[in-house]
Design an enzyme around this catalytic site. Sequence first.
Site, PDB file in Angstrom:
ATOM      1  CB  SER A 147      -0.958  -0.020   1.199  1.00 45.08           C
ATOM      2  OG  SER A 147      -1.735  -1.180   1.147  1.00 45.08           O
ATOM      3  NE  ARG A 162       3.749  10.214  -3.277  1.00 45.67           N
ATOM      4  CZ  ARG A 162       3.039  10.085  -4.391  1.00 45.67           C
ATOM      5  NH1 ARG A 162       3.661   9.966  -5.552  1.00 45.67           N
ATOM      6  NH2 ARG A 162       1.726  10.055  -4.366  1.00 45.67           N
ATOM      7  CG  ASP A 200      -6.628  -0.912  -0.672  1.00 43.79           C
ATOM      8  OD1 ASP A 200      -6.690  -0.383  -1.808  1.00 43.79           O
ATOM      9  OD2 ASP A 200      -6.626  -0.247   0.384  1.00 43.79           O
TER      10      ASP A 200
END
Length: 493
Positions: A147, A162, A200
Site C-alpha cells: 500500500s 515514493r 486493496d
Amino acid sequence: MALEAEAKRMVAQFEYSAEEVNKGVREFVREMEEGLAKQGTSISQIPTYVTSVPNGTEKGVYLAVDLGGTNFRVCSVTLHGNQSFSLQQSKVPVPRALMEAKTSHELFSFLAKQIEAFLKTHHLDHFEKHKAQPGEVDYFDLGFTFSFPVNQVGINKGKLMRWTKGFNIDEALGQDVCELLQKEIDSLGLPVRVAALVNDTVGTLMARSYTSPGKTSTLIGAIFGTGTNGAYVEKLDRVKKMKEIDDATGGAANYDATTGLMVINTEWGSFDNPLKVLPNTQYDIDLDKESVNPGIQMFEKRVSGMFLGEILRRALLSLYQHPDAGVALFKDESSHTNDIRSTTTVADDSPLFKQWGIDTSFLSIVEEDQSDHLRITKQVLEKELKVEAASTEDCVAVKMLVHAIGKRAARLAAVALGGVVLSTNKLQEDETVDIGVDGSLVEYYPGFEEYIREAFREIEGIGEEEKRIRIGLAKDGSGLGAALIALVAHNAE
Ligand code: ADP
C-alpha cells in the site's frame, strides 16, 4: 428553539439534492471516460492487469502478504470451490529501524523470513518436501498487497514511486517491489512465486466476486474507510489509452487480453479536481485549506472516515462560537442532568478545539442514538469532547448536523457507484449488478447503505432499477482478495 433554527440553517448547507446528485453522476461518467482515454486526468483509471474475476468455483491454496503501514501480514487461503474458503494468518510489526533502513535488502529479507516462518508453521510438509527435493512440489502463488504509490506495469511488476507512512529507504525508489521480494524469497529457497501486485480495492472486488451469492460476478469493489476508492471491471476495448500504455511498457504480452476485460483502479478520491460539481460548504473549504494537500482528493475529503469527523468538528465549533449567545451551542446555563440544574461547560482542552479532534466513529454513535433525551449523545459528548452537562437541545442540534454530514457522504458515495454502474451499462447487460464494499464507514455508520440506495433511486438511468443492484460487505481484500489475484495471474499465463 433559536439553537434548533440555527442548526437547521446549517443542515440545509449540507443538503445534496437529487438534481445535484444527477449533475455529479454526469460529471463522474464524463471523467471516467476521459480517464480511459488518456493519462494524467482527474480520475486516474489505472489498468491493474487483472483481466478476470472469480465466480466462486475456484480451488487451491494461495498465499497473500500485506505490507500496509505498521504491520506485515502473511496468510494462506484455501479455496474450497463452493464460494467458501479458510484462511490462516500471522501478523508481525515491522521494526522501525527497517522502515528507514539503508538498503531495500534489509526490509525485504525481513519480509521473506516472515514468509519462511509462516510456511514452517502452517505448511511444514510442503516446505520440507521442497527443501529435500526442489521441484518436487508446486510453488505457491503469492499476491502482494503493497500500500504505497507504485507505477504498475504488469500484474507482478510495479516500480516504487515514493514511500509514505514513515517508510524511507531511498535505495528502493524506482525499483520493482515484486522483484525485490522475489529475490529474497529465492535466496531463502522457498517454494513461492510472487504472482501479483495487489491494490486493496481490487482485492475487495475479487473477494466479493468469489463469495457473492449465485453466479453473478461482481462489478465494483469499493472502500469507504480511512479513504475512499473503487475498482471495477471494464471492457478492454473501452480502455482507449491501453495502446499508449502498452507501447511504453512492453505491450499486451504483459497480460491476458483474450478475456476482453480489464479491472480498472479508478482512484476516485480525486474526482472533480479542480472543483466543479461537488458540494462546498465553508467547513469543506476550511478543512481543505488547512489540510496537508489543499486542492487534492476533494471527493475523498467529503466522503471518507478520515474527514467526516473533522467536517463535523468545524460545524460544531462554528455553532459554539456563534456571536449570538442565545443561539450558540453548549451555552446552556440551566440544563437538566438527573434533575439537577447545571451549567454546560466545555473544557479548555476539549478536542472540539483541535484539528482532527473528532473521530468519525463519534458520528456513528450519535446517528444511532434513539435514547430518551439523547442520553447516549450526552454521554459521548462528555467522554469524547469533554462537554459537561450538554442540554437536550444541544444534543438535538449535534445529531442534526451529524445526520446531515453522514447522509451527504453516502449520497456522494452513490454518485461514484452510480457513475460506474451507468458508464459500464451493466443494468442493461445483467439481471443483477453486484457491488462489494469494505471499510468501517460503510460497515458501521447506521443507514449508510440505505442512503446510498435512496440516492440511486433518484439517479436518471437507475431509478426503480435500484432493486437490481446488490451491495454486500466484502471483507479481507488483502487476504482472500490478494490470494484470488495470485490465482487469476497464474491462470492467465
Ligand atoms: P482502513 O481504511 O484504514 O483500512 P477502516 O476501514 O477501519 O480502516 O477505516 C478507518 C476509518 O473509519 C477511520 O477514519 C475511522 O475514523 C473510521 N471509523 C472507525 N470506526 C468507525 C465507525 N464505527 N463508524 C464510522 N467510521 C468509523
